[in-house]
Write a protein that holds these residues in place. Structure first.
Motif, short mmCIF file in Angstrom:
data_model
loop_
_atom_site.label_atom_id
_atom_site.label_comp_id
_atom_site.label_asym_id
_atom_site.label_seq_id
_atom_site.Cartn_x
_atom_site.Cartn_y
_atom_site.Cartn_z
N ALA A 99 -14.62 -8.97 -1.56
CA ALA A 99 -14.49 -9.70 -0.29
C ALA A 99 -15.42 -9.09 0.75
O ALA A 99 -16.01 -8.01 0.54
CB ALA A 99 -13.05 -9.66 0.20
N ASP A 100 -15.55 -9.79 1.87
CA ASP A 100 -16.33 -9.28 3.00
C ASP A 100 -15.44 -8.58 4.02
O ASP A 100 -15.80 -7.55 4.57
CB ASP A 100 -17.06 -10.44 3.70
N VAL A 101 -14.27 -9.18 4.25
CA VAL A 101 -13.36 -8.69 5.28
C VAL A 101 -12.00 -8.43 4.65
O VAL A 101 -11.40 -9.32 4.03
CB VAL A 101 -13.22 -9.70 6.43
N TYR A 102 -11.52 -7.21 4.81
CA TYR A 102 -10.20 -6.82 4.31
C TYR A 102 -9.28 -6.65 5.52
O TYR A 102 -9.67 -6.03 6.52
CB TYR A 102 -10.28 -5.52 3.51
N ILE A 103 -8.09 -7.21 5.42
CA ILE A 103 -7.17 -7.21 6.56
C ILE A 103 -5.90 -6.44 6.21
O ILE A 103 -5.26 -6.73 5.19
CB ILE A 103 -6.81 -8.65 6.98
N VAL A 104 -5.55 -5.46 7.03
CA VAL A 104 -4.36 -4.65 6.78
C VAL A 104 -3.51 -4.60 8.04
O VAL A 104 -4.06 -4.65 9.15
CB VAL A 104 -4.75 -3.22 6.33
N ASN A 105 -2.21 -4.57 7.88
CA ASN A 105 -1.35 -4.41 9.06
C ASN A 105 -1.34 -2.94 9.47
O ASN A 105 -1.53 -2.04 8.67
CB ASN A 105 0.07 -4.91 8.78
N ARG A 106 -1.14 -2.70 10.76
CA ARG A 106 -1.31 -1.36 11.31
C ARG A 106 -0.31 -0.36 10.73
O ARG A 106 -0.58 0.83 10.70
CB ARG A 106 -1.22 -1.41 12.83
N GLU A 107 0.86 -0.85 10.25
CA GLU A 107 1.84 0.06 9.66
C GLU A 107 1.34 0.69 8.37
O GLU A 107 1.86 1.72 7.94
CB GLU A 107 3.16 -0.68 9.39
N ASN A 108 0.33 0.08 7.76
CA ASN A 108 -0.19 0.60 6.49
C ASN A 108 -1.52 1.34 6.65
O ASN A 108 -2.18 1.64 5.65
CB ASN A 108 -0.35 -0.55 5.48
N VAL A 109 -1.90 1.65 7.87
CA VAL A 109 -3.16 2.37 8.09
C VAL A 109 -3.11 3.75 7.45
O VAL A 109 -4.06 4.18 6.77
CB VAL A 109 -3.46 2.50 9.61
N THR A 110 -2.01 4.46 7.63
CA THR A 110 -1.90 5.81 7.05
C THR A 110 -1.96 5.75 5.53
O THR A 110 -2.63 6.57 4.88
CB THR A 110 -0.58 6.48 7.51
N TRP A 111 -1.26 4.79 4.95
CA TRP A 111 -1.31 4.62 3.49
C TRP A 111 -2.75 4.37 3.03
O TRP A 111 -3.21 4.95 2.05
CB TRP A 111 -0.42 3.45 3.07
N LEU A 112 -3.46 3.52 3.76
CA LEU A 112 -4.83 3.16 3.38
C LEU A 112 -5.75 4.38 3.45
O LEU A 112 -6.55 4.62 2.54
CB LEU A 112 -5.34 2.06 4.32
N VAL A 113 -5.61 5.15 4.52
CA VAL A 113 -6.44 6.35 4.68
C VAL A 113 -6.14 7.34 3.56
O VAL A 113 -7.06 7.92 2.95
CB VAL A 113 -6.21 6.99 6.05
N ASN A 114 -4.88 7.54 3.25
CA ASN A 114 -4.51 8.46 2.17
C ASN A 114 -4.99 7.97 0.81
O ASN A 114 -5.36 8.77 -0.06
CB ASN A 114 -2.99 8.66 2.14
N TRP A 115 -5.00 6.66 0.63
CA TRP A 115 -5.41 6.09 -0.66
C TRP A 115 -6.88 6.40 -0.94
O TRP A 115 -7.25 6.81 -2.04
CB TRP A 115 -5.17 4.59 -0.67
N PHE A 116 -7.73 6.22 0.07
CA PHE A 116 -9.17 6.43 -0.15
C PHE A 116 -9.60 7.87 0.12
O PHE A 116 -10.60 8.32 -0.43
CB PHE A 116 -9.98 5.48 0.74
N ASP A 117 -8.90 8.53 1.02
CA ASP A 117 -9.23 9.90 1.39
C ASP A 117 -10.71 9.98 1.81
O ASP A 117 -11.14 9.28 2.71
CB ASP A 117 -8.91 10.84 0.24
N HIS A 118 -11.51 10.80 1.13
CA HIS A 118 -12.91 10.98 1.54
C HIS A 118 -13.84 9.90 0.98
O HIS A 118 -15.04 9.91 1.27
CB HIS A 118 -13.41 12.35 1.10
N ASP A 119 -13.28 8.97 0.20
CA ASP A 119 -14.10 7.88 -0.33
C ASP A 119 -13.91 6.61 0.50
O ASP A 119 -13.88 5.50 -0.04
CB ASP A 119 -13.72 7.61 -1.80
N TRP A 120 -13.77 6.77 1.79
CA TRP A 120 -13.53 5.64 2.70
C TRP A 120 -14.67 4.61 2.56
O TRP A 120 -15.84 4.93 2.75
CB TRP A 120 -13.47 6.16 4.13
N PRO A 121 -14.36 3.34 2.22
CA PRO A 121 -15.41 2.38 1.89
C PRO A 121 -15.83 1.45 3.02
O PRO A 121 -16.80 0.72 2.88
CB PRO A 121 -14.76 1.56 0.77
N PHE A 122 -15.10 1.45 4.14
CA PHE A 122 -15.34 0.45 5.18
C PHE A 122 -16.31 0.99 6.23
O PHE A 122 -16.00 1.94 6.94
CB PHE A 122 -14.02 0.04 5.84
N ASP A 123 -17.48 0.35 6.33
CA ASP A 123 -18.46 0.83 7.30
C ASP A 123 -18.30 0.16 8.66
O ASP A 123 -18.93 0.55 9.63
CB ASP A 123 -19.89 0.67 6.79
#
Length: 463
Positions: A99-123
């Motif tokens: 996809a081009d745009v990924y949409i997440v609710n703010r309650e899951n921001v911490t989960w998302l950051v922990n999931w990718f850790d240093h491999d953060w893919p969103f520029d």
């Protein structure tokens, strides 16, 4: 639909394109989403400046608004959307969807950051309702701060960046610029621009601005933040109508469908009967709102989806007064109970009208029949929410005219909370077509009932 942006929307899109870090402080109803998506489209496919975009938004907005904007406008059709919502399994699957745009609710921001850790893919990251990151102690702020160095472009959107005063600005601006403009720490920000106000010995509850600090702060932010008020850009009195769709939980939808098909609904060992099309239409509207009266006149709770949507609208308004129209007694009772911390007021007396017009009431509850001809409420606010729709076009128009009238100094925003795939949608369409009457809605219900009858042949289930 062909997108013909207002000049301020085109300006907002270009503002985002021209800056690696930017904030749009646009009031509700001015088209922040479509302006931002237009900029995203150009950055992806014209400038090739970004590859993967993350939008962080309140849950209801993440679930519906951004995708609906893409579907609404012709020029955005090529944008691919993936909603990172639901269970962890569903969220993970959405993350790995192309996809081009990924949409997440703010309650899951911490989960998302922990999931990718240093491999953060969103520029590129867009924070819808940037003011929800106004606390530097909140986990969502700390999590996003951790991956901020990996984000090439960051956009903050909100209508009210500082609902509780400029003290709220530091965390939001820090996410944009890493402390370049307002300092590296919230403590330093306070010491530089504020003085202690209300306190109890060593505990400081509120802060007040130092002399000249407000202008200094605005000047420091002027290169990355643009603020637009509806009254400055829209010819007044202007009216903006919004539909806020909510989806009934599975059980509630099954109950709704059962009532619609069988004219009877069994809840908690009691029955809700609908003996005619008119009664059925009323019962269906009640279920769509979240509760229904049984055959003994007792209220039976069904769901809270509309109340959740109302909570998000109130949060987004950040303290702005709201006139909320309800349809049934049980709507009123549930709203009074749920909103008690905000001290909601019922529209009952001249004092209620006076207090509203003087800005002393944040939430004013009214039945449309009690807000008809002759009431002047326009000086007290500009936001209307229809929690439950009315049968009557006259009542609907007169109720809206309490704020949308001569003397109103702001754009009137009218939100309609609509339960998807229910009678709400048919009522809303009829209101838009200006053809609402008891008879018209009864005919709509009859057509629905005939569908079930025609779909049942040889003992088969309705199709």
């Amino acid at each position: 639909m062909i997108y013909k942006p207002y000049h301020y929307q085109a300006y907002a899109s270009q503002w985002i394109i021209d800056r690696k870090k930017s904030a749009l402080f646009l009031e509700m109803g001015m088209g922040k989403s479509v302006a931002t998506l237009t900029a995203i489209l150009e950055l992806l496919y014209d400038y090739f400046d970004v590859a993967k975009v993350l939008v962080i938004a309140p849950l209801r907005v993440a679930s519906t608004t951004w995708e609906e904007e893409v579907e609404k406008w012709d020029h955005l059709k090529e944008l691919r959307i993936s909603k990172v919502l639901g269970s962890e399994k569903q969220r993970i699957a959405a993350l790995y969807k192309k996809a081009d745009v990924y949409i997440v609710n703010r309650e899951n921001v911490t989960w998302l950051v922990n999931w990718f850790d240093h491999d953060w893919p969103f520029d590129m990251v867009v924070i819808d309702e940037l003011s929800s990151f106004k606390s530097s102690k909140a986990q969502r702020f700390k999590s996003l701060k951790k991956v901020r160095p990996f984000i090439k472009r960051l956009v903050g959107l909100t209508g009210t960046p500082a609902p509780n005063g400029l003290i709220d600005l530091w965390p939001q601006i820090y996410l944009l610029d890493g402390g370049e403009r307002l300092g590296k720490t919230v403590t330093g920000y306070r010491e530089r621009y504020f003085l202690p106000d209300k306190r109890n010995q060593m505990i400081i509850y509120t802060w007040k601005l130092k002399e000249g600090a407000e202008d200094t702060i605005y000047e420091k932010l002027s290169d990355i933040c643009v603020s637009m008020k509806a009254k400055d850009y829209l010819e007044l009195p202007e009216r903006i109508d919004n539909v806020i769709p909510v989806e009934l939980p599975k059980k509630a939808k099954e109950q709704y469908d059962q009532l619609e098909k069988e004219l009877i609904l069994s809840i908690e060992e009691t029955d809700v009967l609908a003996g005619s099309a008119a009664v059925l239409a009323n019962k269906l509207l009640q279920v769509a709102n979240g509760a229904v009266y049984d055959e003994d006149g007792e209220m039976k709770h069904i769901h809270d989806e509309k109340i959740k949507a109302l909570d998000e609208l109130i949060e987004a308004a950040s303290g702005k007064p709201m006139l909320v129209f309800y349809g049934y007694q049980h709507d009123k009772d549930r709203l009074l109970g749920h909103l008690k911390k905000l001290k909601p007021r019922l529209l009952q007396s001249d004092k209620d009208i006076k207090d509203w017009n003087q800005g002393k009431v944040q939430v004013l509850l009214a039945h449309p029949a009690s807000a008809g001809h002759g009431l002047n409420l326009q000086t007290g606010g500009n936001i209307i929410i229809w929690f439950g729709l009315t049968w009557s076009l006259e009542l609907y128009q007169q109720a809206n005219a309490r704020l949308w009238r001569q003397g109103q100094k702001q754009t009137v925003v009218i939100h309609h909370i609509i339960a998807k795939d229910t009678i709400d949608e048919r009522v809303m369409q009829a209101l838009e077509d200006k053809d609402v009457s008891q008879a018209a809605l009864i005919e709509a219900v009859k057509a629905r009932m005939n569908k079930y009858k025609e779909g049942t042949t040889n003992g088969s289930e309705p199709v």
